[in-house]
Design a protein around this motif. Sequence first.
Motif, PDB file in Angstrom:
ATOM      1  N   VAL A  40       2.335  24.765 -37.173  1.00  0.00           N
ATOM      2  CA  VAL A  40       0.970  24.275 -36.286  1.00  0.00           C
ATOM      3  C   VAL A  40       0.240  25.358 -35.806  1.00  0.00           C
ATOM      4  O   VAL A  40       0.844  26.384 -35.393  1.00  0.00           O
ATOM      5  N   LEU A  41      -0.947  25.390 -36.105  1.00  0.00           N
ATOM      6  CA  LEU A  41      -1.806  26.502 -35.364  1.00  0.00           C
ATOM      7  C   LEU A  41      -2.996  25.919 -34.600  1.00  0.00           C
ATOM      8  O   LEU A  41      -3.419  25.159 -35.078  1.00  0.00           O
ATOM      9  N   VAL A  42      -2.986  26.596 -33.503  1.00  0.00           N
ATOM     10  CA  VAL A  42      -4.292  26.237 -32.505  1.00  0.00           C
ATOM     11  C   VAL A  42      -4.988  27.657 -32.398  1.00  0.00           C
ATOM     12  O   VAL A  42      -4.570  28.723 -32.054  1.00  0.00           O
ATOM     13  N   ILE A  43      -6.340  27.309 -32.510  1.00  0.00           N
ATOM     14  CA  ILE A  43      -7.432  28.362 -32.303  1.00  0.00           C
ATOM     15  C   ILE A  43      -8.302  27.892 -31.141  1.00  0.00           C
ATOM     16  O   ILE A  43      -8.803  26.912 -31.298  1.00  0.00           O
ATOM     17  N   THR A  44      -8.402  28.809 -30.257  1.00  0.00           N
ATOM     18  CA  THR A  44      -9.350  28.447 -29.042  1.00  0.00           C
ATOM     19  C   THR A  44     -10.461  29.533 -29.026  1.00  0.00           C
ATOM     20  O   THR A  44     -10.111  30.817 -29.354  1.00  0.00           O
ATOM     21  N   TRP A  45     -11.562  29.130 -28.711  1.00  0.00           N
ATOM     22  CA  TRP A  45     -12.738  29.953 -28.485  1.00  0.00           C
ATOM     23  C   TRP A  45     -13.320  29.943 -26.984  1.00  0.00           C
ATOM     24  O   TRP A  45     -13.372  28.735 -26.452  1.00  0.00           O
ATOM     25  N   TRP A  46     -13.449  31.223 -26.516  1.00  0.00           N
ATOM     26  CA  TRP A  46     -13.856  31.251 -25.077  1.00  0.00           C
ATOM     27  C   TRP A  46     -15.249  31.825 -24.973  1.00  0.00           C
ATOM     28  O   TRP A  46     -15.513  32.996 -25.468  1.00  0.00           O
ATOM     29  N   ASP A  47     -16.121  31.329 -24.521  1.00  0.00           N
ATOM     30  CA  ASP A  47     -17.551  31.885 -24.117  1.00  0.00           C
ATOM     31  C   ASP A  47     -17.381  33.005 -23.068  1.00  0.00           C
ATOM     32  O   ASP A  47     -17.997  34.129 -23.534  1.00  0.00           O
ATOM     33  N   THR A  48     -16.722  33.067 -22.166  1.00  0.00           N
ATOM     34  CA  THR A  48     -16.496  34.142 -21.222  1.00  0.00           C
ATOM     35  C   THR A  48     -14.782  33.862 -21.048  1.00  0.00           C
ATOM     36  O   THR A  48     -13.899  33.151 -21.119  1.00  0.00           O
ATOM     37  N   SER A  49     -14.369  35.152 -20.628  1.00  0.00           N
ATOM     38  CA  SER A  49     -12.978  35.262 -20.369  1.00  0.00           C
ATOM     39  C   SER A  49     -12.767  34.788 -18.748  1.00  0.00           C
ATOM     40  O   SER A  49     -13.265  35.501 -17.915  1.00  0.00           O
ATOM     41  N   PRO A  50     -12.068  33.927 -18.726  1.00  0.00           N
ATOM     42  CA  PRO A  50     -11.903  33.425 -17.082  1.00  0.00           C
ATOM     43  C   PRO A  50     -10.966  34.452 -16.312  1.00  0.00           C
ATOM     44  O   PRO A  50     -10.337  35.242 -17.103  1.00  0.00           O
ATOM     45  N   GLU A  51     -11.148  34.639 -15.026  1.00  0.00           N
ATOM     46  CA  GLU A  51     -10.417  35.637 -14.433  1.00  0.00           C
ATOM     47  C   GLU A  51      -8.984  35.680 -14.641  1.00  0.00           C
ATOM     48  O   GLU A  51      -8.079  34.588 -14.709  1.00  0.00           O
ATOM     49  N   GLY A  52      -8.410  36.924 -15.060  1.00  0.00           N
ATOM     50  CA  GLY A  52      -7.147  36.770 -15.316  1.00  0.00           C
ATOM     51  C   GLY A  52      -6.732  36.475 -16.820  1.00  0.00           C
ATOM     52  O   GLY A  52      -5.896  36.462 -17.429  1.00  0.00           O
ATOM     53  N   GLY A  53      -7.886  36.119 -17.504  1.00  0.00           N
ATOM     54  CA  GLY A  53      -7.802  35.988 -19.117  1.00  0.00           C
ATOM     55  C   GLY A  53      -7.600  34.487 -19.105  1.00  0.00           C
ATOM     56  O   GLY A  53      -7.442  33.762 -18.401  1.00  0.00           O
ATOM     57  N   PRO A  54      -7.880  34.036 -20.547  1.00  0.00           N
ATOM     58  CA  PRO A  54      -7.730  32.580 -20.821  1.00  0.00           C
ATOM     59  C   PRO A  54      -6.512  32.113 -20.791  1.00  0.00           C
ATOM     60  O   PRO A  54      -5.504  32.833 -20.958  1.00  0.00           O
ATOM     61  N   PRO A  55      -6.315  30.807 -20.342  1.00  0.00           N
ATOM     62  CA  PRO A  55      -5.057  30.238 -20.119  1.00  0.00           C
ATOM     63  C   PRO A  55      -4.188  30.024 -21.778  1.00  0.00           C
ATOM     64  O   PRO A  55      -5.351  30.136 -22.685  1.00  0.00           O
ATOM     65  N   GLU A  56      -2.893  30.048 -21.869  1.00  0.00           N
ATOM     66  CA  GLU A  56      -2.576  30.000 -23.101  1.00  0.00           C
ATOM     67  C   GLU A  56      -1.493  28.624 -23.097  1.00  0.00           C
ATOM     68  O   GLU A  56      -1.173  28.236 -22.267  1.00  0.00           O
ATOM     69  N   LEU A  57      -1.496  28.110 -24.380  1.00  0.00           N
ATOM     70  CA  LEU A  57      -0.682  27.073 -24.570  1.00  0.00           C
ATOM     71  C   LEU A  57       0.770  27.606 -24.213  1.00  0.00           C
ATOM     72  O   LEU A  57       1.210  28.571 -24.570  1.00  0.00           O
ATOM     73  N   PRO A  58       1.570  26.553 -23.615  1.00  0.00           N
ATOM     74  CA  PRO A  58       2.945  27.057 -23.456  1.00  0.00           C
ATOM     75  C   PRO A  58       3.924  26.978 -24.595  1.00  0.00           C
ATOM     76  O   PRO A  58       3.325  26.553 -25.546  1.00  0.00           O
ATOM     77  N   SER A  59       5.045  27.226 -24.592  1.00  0.00           N
ATOM     78  CA  SER A  59       5.878  27.042 -25.543  1.00  0.00           C
ATOM     79  C   SER A  59       6.630  25.608 -25.621  1.00  0.00           C
ATOM     80  O   SER A  59       6.861  25.189 -24.391  1.00  0.00           O
ATOM     81  N   PRO A  60       6.764  24.578 -26.704  1.00  0.00           N
ATOM     82  CA  PRO A  60       7.444  23.438 -26.366  1.00  0.00           C
ATOM     83  C   PRO A  60       8.900  23.808 -26.296  1.00  0.00           C
ATOM     84  O   PRO A  60       9.546  24.718 -26.331  1.00  0.00           O
ATOM     85  N   ASP A  61       9.530  22.803 -26.033  1.00  0.00           N
ATOM     86  CA  ASP A  61      11.001  22.843 -25.754  1.00  0.00           C
ATOM     87  C   ASP A  61      11.733  23.421 -27.026  1.00  0.00           C
ATOM     88  O   ASP A  61      11.134  23.421 -28.351  1.00  0.00           O
ATOM     89  N   GLU A  62      12.700  24.324 -26.718  1.00  0.00           N
ATOM     90  CA  GLU A  62      13.200  25.139 -27.920  1.00  0.00           C
ATOM     91  C   GLU A  62      13.882  24.193 -29.099  1.00  0.00           C
ATOM     92  O   GLU A  62      13.972  24.736 -30.110  1.00  0.00           O
ATOM     93  N   ASP A  63      14.147  22.975 -28.747  1.00  0.00           N
ATOM     94  CA  ASP A  63      14.824  22.278 -29.648  1.00  0.00           C
ATOM     95  C   ASP A  63      13.969  21.702 -30.823  1.00  0.00           C
ATOM     96  O   ASP A  63      14.304  21.055 -31.916  1.00  0.00           O
ATOM     97  N   LEU A  64      12.634  21.818 -30.475  1.00  0.00           N
ATOM     98  CA  LEU A  64      11.506  21.371 -31.440  1.00  0.00           C
ATOM     99  C   LEU A  64      11.244  22.518 -32.351  1.00  0.00           C
ATOM    100  O   LEU A  64      10.718  22.509 -33.501  1.00  0.00           O
ATOM    101  N   LEU A  65      11.495  23.755 -31.921  1.00  0.00           N
ATOM    102  CA  LEU A  65      11.120  25.157 -32.857  1.00  0.00           C
ATOM    103  C   LEU A  65      12.310  25.647 -33.621  1.00  0.00           C
ATOM    104  O   LEU A  65      13.403  25.531 -33.226  1.00  0.00           O
ATOM    105  N   ALA A  66      11.878  25.953 -34.794  1.00  0.00           N
ATOM    106  CA  ALA A  66      12.489  26.843 -35.864  1.00  0.00           C
ATOM    107  C   ALA A  66      12.534  28.313 -35.524  1.00  0.00           C
ATOM    108  O   ALA A  66      13.519  28.859 -35.965  1.00  0.00           O
ATOM    109  N   ARG A  67      11.785  28.647 -34.492  1.00  0.00           N
ATOM    110  CA  ARG A  67      11.503  30.178 -34.182  1.00  0.00           C
ATOM    111  C   ARG A  67      10.681  30.196 -32.787  1.00  0.00           C
ATOM    112  O   ARG A  67       9.935  29.113 -32.764  1.00  0.00           O
TER     113      ARG A  67
END
Length: 83
Positions: A40-67
């Motif tokens: 699964v791939l998520v791409i986000t576009w930002w008009d301006t960079s919020p202070e501290g940089g844009p937020p990031e998607l977190p990591s899901p629970d490790e039991d869902l991930l192969a890596r």
Amino acid sequence: MWEARAVPGRAGELLAWARSQRLDPSPSRRETFVAPGDRVLVITWWDTSPEGGPPELPSPDEDLLARPVHRWRFTRVDGHPAP
């Protein structure tokens, strides 16, 4: 750009999880893709960079991930003079 690989057979769960994640502030554009290999791939576009940089998607629970999740940040260069 955020990319994760699900445990085999659980790509649908990973896709649903990624779609349910909200970013604050919201990006100006967000697209979600799937690929062979339960990815699964998520791409986000930002008009301006919020202070501290844009937020990031977190990591899901490790039991869902192969890596671990992969994250990349790119800066747009189209329309700008070469350095």
